[in-house]
Design a protein around this motif. Sequence first.
Motif: not given
Length: 552
Positions: A290-298, A494-507
Amino acid sequence: MIEVSGIRVPLAHLDGDDRHELGTVRTTTLRKLHLTPHDVASFELRRRSVDARKKSDILMTYTARLELTGHANAERQLLARLERKHASRGVNHVDEHPFSLPSARNKSLDLRPIVVGAGCAGLFCALALAQAGLAPLLVERGDDATRRTAAVDHFNKTGALDPESNIQFGLGGAGTFSDGKLSTGTKSAAHRMILEALVEGGAARDILWDAKPHVGSDVLPQVVTNLVRRIEAAGGEVRCRTRLVGIDVSNGAVHSVTLESRDPSTGFIREEHVATNHVVLATGHSARDVFELLKSAGVSLERKTFAMGVRIEHLQTTIDRAQYGNAAGHPALGAAPYKLAHHLDDGRGAFSFCMCPGGFVVAAASEPGGVVTNGMSLSDRAGSNANSGLLANVFPTDLPGDDVLAGVQLQRSCEQSAFAAGGGDFIAPAQLLGDFLQGVPSSGPGAIQPTYPRGVTWGSIESCLPNYVTETLRVAVPRMERQLKGFSSADAVLTGVESRSSSPVRVTRDETGQALGIRGLFPCGEGAGYAGGIMSAATDGIRAAGWLIDSL
């Protein structure tokens, strides 16, 4: 109505039974106010918390509301009497003003609004729109709760990932399989209504007054299913296995969306163009397409700060003793939670996230070739281990180049590195905390057995995360020990990785809640960068519904 706060009850007077607890709090409150049972028309708990500042004298503290049989006149007399005796501290008159969902005020639409994503933001947005009479279409790329639970179980047992129905995607969103914690640092008049809706859907009533409420990942599937039934009963439509694949934006406005539906039994794919002038994006932080879709839609996007790290596991008994001392294990306390944070001199910080008492580390991948961890607890929180995300900040300035989706690429790269370090088949890399702090690989567990369901490969997590993340954690963990004794135990896992705690992008959106320069597009929730948990996301979904209605 009278509200009384600061009601203190010693643990010795409680036995873990809800009815006995309510009776004890009621008796204590009436004694405090010098009232008899006949003076009280109604009594309800509004808040319960643990006061563990003195480990030798742990108390439960409560806030309660009561109506007197003499109504307003009796309440005025009570407050006046307490004032004269200088005993009115914590006793106040309150007026009930129940939150109301947005009203369409006789407005109508030629084309129904479409809500994309059935996580907490999308569900409560669709509920608000449906009850306003706007008959929304709510679409969710993943399965309903029953099929989704089966898909998650199948993945845990076999490693066969369904990229459309997993821990991240499906009815209820990522929150359904992460304990259902309802704590929030935000304040909103909508919170009480959201909690009541969850109780109506099947959650335990104590979430209405517990200071740190949770539902449990065994209960949430039924709760979100019942929310769907409420949406449908109010005139909305809900479609699972339906994904947003296109959005038509022209002349600064939304005109239609393209949806792709997949039949789960036959695999048949149907594409449909749906005309609409109002789209709510509540797609969550893992809908990278969806991020890719929004980026391509401007659509205007921007980088934002997020966090990455690992899951850390301790024995729950260790956490209980650290928090409650000799009272650990008392039935009125349950499994102890914690919340830790440490800020470094260089501006970075490390913190615990989504702490799951008596819980399990879960396999939260949504893409082939990448390992993602998260945590969950069942409603009884009876597991042997406590787990939490142990995370460090990633700032936009840490990312290379100028691609707005560079944070997504970093997440994906770390997940793929974890997949490789685990040896494939969604097995996760694991390391003992003591070895991590010394920079040496691990060869096996100590006293704590990891709970990640696909199994772990012992070694090092070093190669799975950026150096600034691992170094921040190394500095912070020994200092977190000062806040919670036992946190830096050498055999913590420790078990890896925790990478989805929050969005790296803001719309990005404007003051009307619409995406910058695009009428009719309302980004909301965690995926859009405006929430961080079930309560704040649900609140933002309701806010988006209000903005949509105001735009009509």
